[in-house]
Design a protein around this motif. Structure first.
Motif, PDB file in Angstrom:
ATOM      1  N   MET A 274       0.747  -1.249   0.166  1.00  0.00           N
ATOM      2  CA  MET A 274       0.005   0.132  -0.079  1.00  0.00           C
ATOM      3  C   MET A 274       1.055   1.339  -0.145  1.00  0.00           C
ATOM      4  O   MET A 274       0.421   2.388  -0.603  1.00  0.00           O
ATOM      5  N   LYS A 275       2.043   1.163   0.612  1.00  0.00           N
ATOM      6  CA  LYS A 275       2.946   2.326   0.663  1.00  0.00           C
ATOM      7  C   LYS A 275       3.333   2.638  -0.852  1.00  0.00           C
ATOM      8  O   LYS A 275       3.408   3.895  -1.197  1.00  0.00           O
ATOM      9  N   SER A 276       3.558   1.643  -1.643  1.00  0.00           N
ATOM     10  CA  SER A 276       4.159   2.037  -3.088  1.00  0.00           C
ATOM     11  C   SER A 276       2.918   2.858  -3.727  1.00  0.00           C
ATOM     12  O   SER A 276       3.244   3.563  -4.270  1.00  0.00           O
ATOM     13  N   LYS A 277       1.682   2.277  -3.499  1.00  0.00           N
ATOM     14  CA  LYS A 277       0.721   3.028  -4.372  1.00  0.00           C
ATOM     15  C   LYS A 277       0.565   4.404  -3.760  1.00  0.00           C
ATOM     16  O   LYS A 277       0.256   5.320  -4.784  1.00  0.00           O
ATOM     17  N   ASN A 278       0.550   4.924  -2.499  1.00  0.00           N
ATOM     18  CA  ASN A 278       0.605   6.283  -2.008  1.00  0.00           C
ATOM     19  C   ASN A 278       1.548   6.939  -2.624  1.00  0.00           C
ATOM     20  O   ASN A 278       1.486   8.088  -2.750  1.00  0.00           O
ATOM     21  N   SER A 279       3.023   6.432  -2.573  1.00  0.00           N
ATOM     22  CA  SER A 279       4.015   6.995  -2.931  1.00  0.00           C
ATOM     23  C   SER A 279       4.006   7.430  -4.338  1.00  0.00           C
ATOM     24  O   SER A 279       4.339   8.433  -4.992  1.00  0.00           O
ATOM     25  N   LYS A 280       3.386   6.420  -5.165  1.00  0.00           N
ATOM     26  CA  LYS A 280       3.196   6.730  -6.866  1.00  0.00           C
ATOM     27  C   LYS A 280       2.193   8.141  -6.865  1.00  0.00           C
ATOM     28  O   LYS A 280       2.434   8.741  -7.757  1.00  0.00           O
ATOM     29  N   ARG A 281       1.333   7.916  -6.124  1.00  0.00           N
ATOM     30  CA  ARG A 281       0.200   9.006  -6.040  1.00  0.00           C
ATOM     31  C   ARG A 281       0.814  10.339  -5.636  1.00  0.00           C
ATOM     32  O   ARG A 281       0.748  11.362  -6.561  1.00  0.00           O
ATOM     33  N   LEU A 282       1.608  10.237  -4.855  1.00  0.00           N
ATOM     34  CA  LEU A 282       2.556  11.697  -4.428  1.00  0.00           C
ATOM     35  C   LEU A 282       3.517  12.129  -5.326  1.00  0.00           C
ATOM     36  O   LEU A 282       3.514  13.329  -5.679  1.00  0.00           O
ATOM     37  N   ASP A 283       3.940  11.082  -6.192  1.00  0.00           N
ATOM     38  CA  ASP A 283       4.961  11.375  -7.226  1.00  0.00           C
ATOM     39  C   ASP A 283       4.316  11.924  -8.434  1.00  0.00           C
ATOM     40  O   ASP A 283       4.738  12.845  -8.870  1.00  0.00           O
ATOM     41  N   SER A 284       2.809  11.308  -8.610  1.00  0.00           N
ATOM     42  CA  SER A 284       2.280  12.029  -9.650  1.00  0.00           C
ATOM     43  C   SER A 284       1.900  13.289  -9.517  1.00  0.00           C
ATOM     44  O   SER A 284       1.942  14.240 -10.279  1.00  0.00           O
ATOM     45  N   ILE A 285       1.324  13.696  -8.160  1.00  0.00           N
ATOM     46  CA  ILE A 285       1.002  14.926  -7.746  1.00  0.00           C
ATOM     47  C   ILE A 285       2.266  16.032  -8.000  1.00  0.00           C
ATOM     48  O   ILE A 285       1.872  16.994  -8.473  1.00  0.00           O
ATOM     49  N   LYS A 286       3.307  15.662  -7.509  1.00  0.00           N
ATOM     50  CA  LYS A 286       4.631  16.401  -7.405  1.00  0.00           C
ATOM     51  C   LYS A 286       4.822  16.819  -8.985  1.00  0.00           C
ATOM     52  O   LYS A 286       5.200  17.827  -9.305  1.00  0.00           O
ATOM     53  N   ALA A 287       4.892  15.813  -9.932  1.00  0.00           N
ATOM     54  CA  ALA A 287       5.333  15.656 -11.179  1.00  0.00           C
ATOM     55  C   ALA A 287       4.401  16.901 -11.940  1.00  0.00           C
ATOM     56  O   ALA A 287       4.683  17.676 -12.588  1.00  0.00           O
ATOM     57  N   ALA A 288       2.750  16.759 -11.496  1.00  0.00           N
ATOM     58  CA  ALA A 288       1.994  17.573 -12.227  1.00  0.00           C
ATOM     59  C   ALA A 288       2.211  19.162 -11.927  1.00  0.00           C
ATOM     60  O   ALA A 288       1.989  20.080 -12.497  1.00  0.00           O
ATOM     61  N   HIS A 289       2.632  19.347 -10.762  1.00  0.00           N
ATOM     62  CA  HIS A 289       2.738  20.695 -10.057  1.00  0.00           C
ATOM     63  C   HIS A 289       4.213  21.379 -10.547  1.00  0.00           C
ATOM     64  O   HIS A 289       4.631  22.360 -10.573  1.00  0.00           O
TER      65      HIS A 289
END
Length: 154
Positions: A1-16
């Motif tokens: 589950m941690k990997s999924k959350n990390s991917k989402r955070l990375d995605s948000i960071k990349a978008a910004h």
């Protein structure tokens, strides 16, 4: 589950961090309003923009100076405001995105007022590739009206 959350955070960071996210949505809103006013009345004024953007006249003046510095408009204090070719190009791009999104929401069966409100929130944030694919999808759906009818009957 941690990997999924990390991917989402990375995605948000990349978008910004993307070039698109850095461009100013607010600037685009101003260009869009100015374009609409010029089309409607032949000119735009600080007061008109202030009314439509629901911001103070000094805020409009500050943004107009910024838009002028970036080559999007020709602005002289106390005179009419005109968009440059660069400004017209951006305003027209926003108008096209708006139309595509409205058409898509219409196919989905979303009421006009809701569709228009949602479109205003989305139009500045979509990648040109996404808009291109939406346009293709809309064209496909319109060429196959039975699909639209089946969807509406769900």
């Amino acid at each position: 589950m941690k990997s999924k959350n990390s991917k989402r955070l990375d995605s948000i960071k990349a978008a910004h961090q993307s070039e698109r996210a850095r461009s100013s949505t607010r600037m685009e809103d101003y260009l869009e309003i100015i374009s609409e006013l010029v089309e409607l009345k032949g000119y735009a004024t600080t007061l008109d923009i202030s009314r439509y953007m629901n911001v103070s006249a000094p805020s409009v003046t500050k943004m107009l100076q910024r838009l002028d510095e970036n080559g999007f408009l020709e602005y002289e204090k106390y005179h009419g405001i005109n968009l440059t070719e660069k400004g017209i190009e951006i305003a027209e791009g926003i108008r096209q995105k708006h139309g595509i999104l409205l058409e898509f929401f219409e196919i989905l069966g979303v009421g006009y007022d809701t569709a228009n409100q949602d479109t205003e929130g989305i139009e500045h944030h979509l990648n040109p590739k996404t808009i291109k694919q939406l346009r293709k999808f809309i064209t496909f759906l319109k060429a196959n009206p039975k699909i639209i009818e089946n969807f509406k009957n769900l």
